[in-house]
Design a protein around this motif. Structure first.
Motif, PDB file in Angstrom:
ATOM      1  N   TYR A  95       4.211   1.108  -9.344  1.00 15.12           N
ATOM      2  CA  TYR A  95       4.932   0.505 -10.494  1.00 15.12           C
ATOM      3  C   TYR A  95       4.030   0.818 -11.776  1.00 15.12           C
ATOM      4  O   TYR A  95       2.850   1.197 -11.623  1.00 15.12           O
ATOM      5  CB  TYR A  95       5.201  -1.008 -10.546  1.00 15.12           C
ATOM      6  N   ASP A  96       4.873   0.742 -12.814  1.00 10.46           N
ATOM      7  CA  ASP A  96       4.094   0.949 -14.048  1.00 10.46           C
ATOM      8  C   ASP A  96       3.949  -0.359 -14.957  1.00 10.46           C
ATOM      9  O   ASP A  96       4.631  -1.161 -15.141  1.00 10.46           O
ATOM     10  CB  ASP A  96       5.061   1.852 -14.974  1.00 10.46           C
ATOM     11  N   ALA A 105       9.561  -0.314 -11.047  1.00  2.81           N
ATOM     12  CA  ALA A 105       8.707  -0.016 -10.024  1.00  2.81           C
ATOM     13  C   ALA A 105       9.558   0.953  -9.106  1.00  2.81           C
ATOM     14  O   ALA A 105      10.796   1.348  -9.313  1.00  2.81           O
ATOM     15  CB  ALA A 105       8.495  -1.216  -9.029  1.00  2.81           C
ATOM     16  N   MET A 106       8.938   1.638  -8.065  1.00  2.00           N
ATOM     17  CA  MET A 106       9.515   2.619  -7.332  1.00  2.00           C
ATOM     18  C   MET A 106       9.144   2.121  -5.876  1.00  2.00           C
ATOM     19  O   MET A 106       8.064   2.053  -5.464  1.00  2.00           O
ATOM     20  CB  MET A 106       9.152   4.111  -7.425  1.00  2.00           C
ATOM     21  N   THR A 164      12.926   4.791  -4.466  1.00  2.00           N
ATOM     22  CA  THR A 164      14.307   4.471  -5.500  1.00  2.00           C
ATOM     23  C   THR A 164      13.554   3.122  -6.610  1.00  2.00           C
ATOM     24  O   THR A 164      12.563   2.590  -6.353  1.00  2.00           O
ATOM     25  CB  THR A 164      15.118   3.451  -4.537  1.00  2.00           C
ATOM     26  N   SER A 165      13.935   3.768  -7.713  1.00  2.00           N
ATOM     27  CA  SER A 165      13.665   2.758  -8.963  1.00  2.00           C
ATOM     28  C   SER A 165      14.177   1.407  -8.766  1.00  2.00           C
ATOM     29  O   SER A 165      15.408   1.292  -8.245  1.00  2.00           O
ATOM     30  CB  SER A 165      14.014   3.204 -10.170  1.00  2.00           C
ATOM     31  N   ALA A 209      -6.600   2.953 -15.602  1.00  2.00           N
ATOM     32  CA  ALA A 209      -6.407   2.548 -17.045  1.00  2.00           C
ATOM     33  C   ALA A 209      -5.144   3.141 -17.964  1.00  2.00           C
ATOM     34  O   ALA A 209      -4.306   2.177 -18.161  1.00  2.00           O
ATOM     35  CB  ALA A 209      -7.485   2.656 -17.675  1.00  2.00           C
ATOM     36  N   ALA A 210      -5.013   4.491 -17.823  1.00  2.00           N
ATOM     37  CA  ALA A 210      -3.673   4.918 -18.805  1.00  2.00           C
ATOM     38  C   ALA A 210      -2.868   5.612 -17.642  1.00  2.00           C
ATOM     39  O   ALA A 210      -2.032   6.240 -18.035  1.00  2.00           O
ATOM     40  CB  ALA A 210      -4.387   5.726 -19.980  1.00  2.00           C
ATOM     41  N   ALA A 211      -2.880   5.357 -16.533  1.00  2.00           N
ATOM     42  CA  ALA A 211      -2.202   6.054 -15.489  1.00  2.00           C
ATOM     43  C   ALA A 211      -0.831   5.204 -15.259  1.00  2.00           C
ATOM     44  O   ALA A 211      -0.843   4.107 -15.303  1.00  2.00           O
ATOM     45  CB  ALA A 211      -2.960   6.317 -14.285  1.00  2.00           C
ATOM     46  N   THR A 212       0.087   6.081 -14.769  1.00  2.00           N
ATOM     47  CA  THR A 212       1.299   5.545 -14.503  1.00  2.00           C
ATOM     48  C   THR A 212       1.445   5.568 -12.795  1.00  2.00           C
ATOM     49  O   THR A 212       0.642   6.015 -12.198  1.00  2.00           O
ATOM     50  CB  THR A 212       2.558   6.493 -14.975  1.00  2.00           C
ATOM     51  N   ARG A 213       2.691   4.990 -12.297  1.00  2.00           N
ATOM     52  CA  ARG A 213       2.814   5.147 -10.978  1.00  2.00           C
ATOM     53  C   ARG A 213       2.828   6.515 -10.299  1.00  2.00           C
ATOM     54  O   ARG A 213       2.287   6.789  -9.064  1.00  2.00           O
ATOM     55  CB  ARG A 213       4.144   4.744 -10.693  1.00  2.00           C
TER      56      ARG A 213
END
Length: 288
Positions: free
Chosen positions: A66-67, A21-22, A7-8, A43-47
């Motif tokens: 999280y991002d 965040a999730m 869940t966000s 470095a450039a990655a997301t959750r």
């Protein structure tokens, strides 16, 4: 239907920014393991880079991805992306989900971020898992060749992003993942804003990291596991891979409860190629 990564939740920061965040809540039976696990991407990655690991861990404990600012669904940071700034943001996120204890997992450039955040308040950190981390013990990081290669990669990424082609450079990472995560990546991970954030991080990251060679963050007796990919490729020569593994071994040995693990079938992207190896090490730390 429930998203693979949970869940966000929006995490407010002291300066008014918000981090996306999730959360996977962990076992509902109450039989889970107490610490919360928080994942820090590269470095450039997301959750989304943790989509193979997070659900495995969530069978045992609450698991949060999280991002960072400027990545995924989190807005940019007007004050820049220094290593200390990113670690402070992670600390604020831990405050939001606290009081802990926490196990922190960081991949690649996320490794130094979780180390620095843990050193700020080590009493709430039950363990660290560093996955093929960037480590200041690797001399190769501070040579002209590595910095030239980094600048070239950022410039190339910017061109590909403008042309709408960046995701094709990472198409191998889009195979075999849940469809909802793949859609998130296609929407969020390959546009020009991601490259701008990567460039901001790169401006100061290695210079800050270099200062740790004499004064590393103090982690005390926090249990520490370092996981190294065994394979070269993906921009890493065999010499760079050997240097990384040696640095990882030294990092693990620096902890009184250190452990060094080799992911034999992986290069740098261990969270994608061998998520179970990471999950097993996290679960071991959760169990103490």
């Amino acid at each position: 239907m429930t998203h693979t990564q949970g869940t966000s939740e929006w995490v407010p920061l002291p300066d008014g920014r918000r981090l996306h965040a999730m959360v996977l809540p962990g076992p509902s039976s109450g039989a889970g393991i107490a610490p919360t696990v928080v994942f820090e991407a590269g470095a450039a990655a997301t959750r989304s880079s943790w989509a193979g690991v997070q659900p495995l861990v969530a069978e045992h404990a609450r698991a949060i991805v999280y991002d960072r600012s400027g990545l995924g669904r989190s807005g940019p940071d007007p004050r820049g992306r220094t290593l200390s700034r990113m670690a402070d943001d992670l600390g604020a996120l831990l405050d939001h989900f606290g009081p802990g204890p926490f196990v922190l997992a960081g991949h690649s450039a996320g490794g130094p971020i979780v180390r620095l955040a843990a050193s700020a308040r080590p009493s709430r950190v039950a363990g660290l898992v560093l996955v093929d981390p960037t480590d200041e013990a690797a001399d190769v990081l501070f040579g002209r060749g590595f910095r030239r290669a980094e600048r070239f990669a950022v410039r190339t990424g910017a061109v590909l992003a403008r042309l709408g082609l960046l995701r094709f450079a990472y198409r191998s990472l889009l195979r075999g993942i849940p469809e909802d995560v793949r859609q998130d990546l296609v929407r969020e991970a390959f546009h020009s804003g991601v490259v701008r954030t990567q460039r901001l991080q790169a401006r100061t990251f290695l210079d800050e990291l270099a200062t740790w060679r004499d004064h590393p963050p103090a982690l005390g007796d926090i249990p520490l596991t370092v996981i190294s990919g065994a394979l070269s490729g993906g921009g890493m020569t065999s010499a760079m891979r050997s240097a990384a593994i040696a640095a990882h071994a030294r990092r693990a040995a620096s902890s009184p409860a250190g452990r060094h693990v080799i992911a034999r079938r992986s290069g740098h992207y261990v969270p994608v190629t061998e998520p179970h190896v990471i999950a097993e090490e996290i679960i071991a730390l959760l169990r103490g």
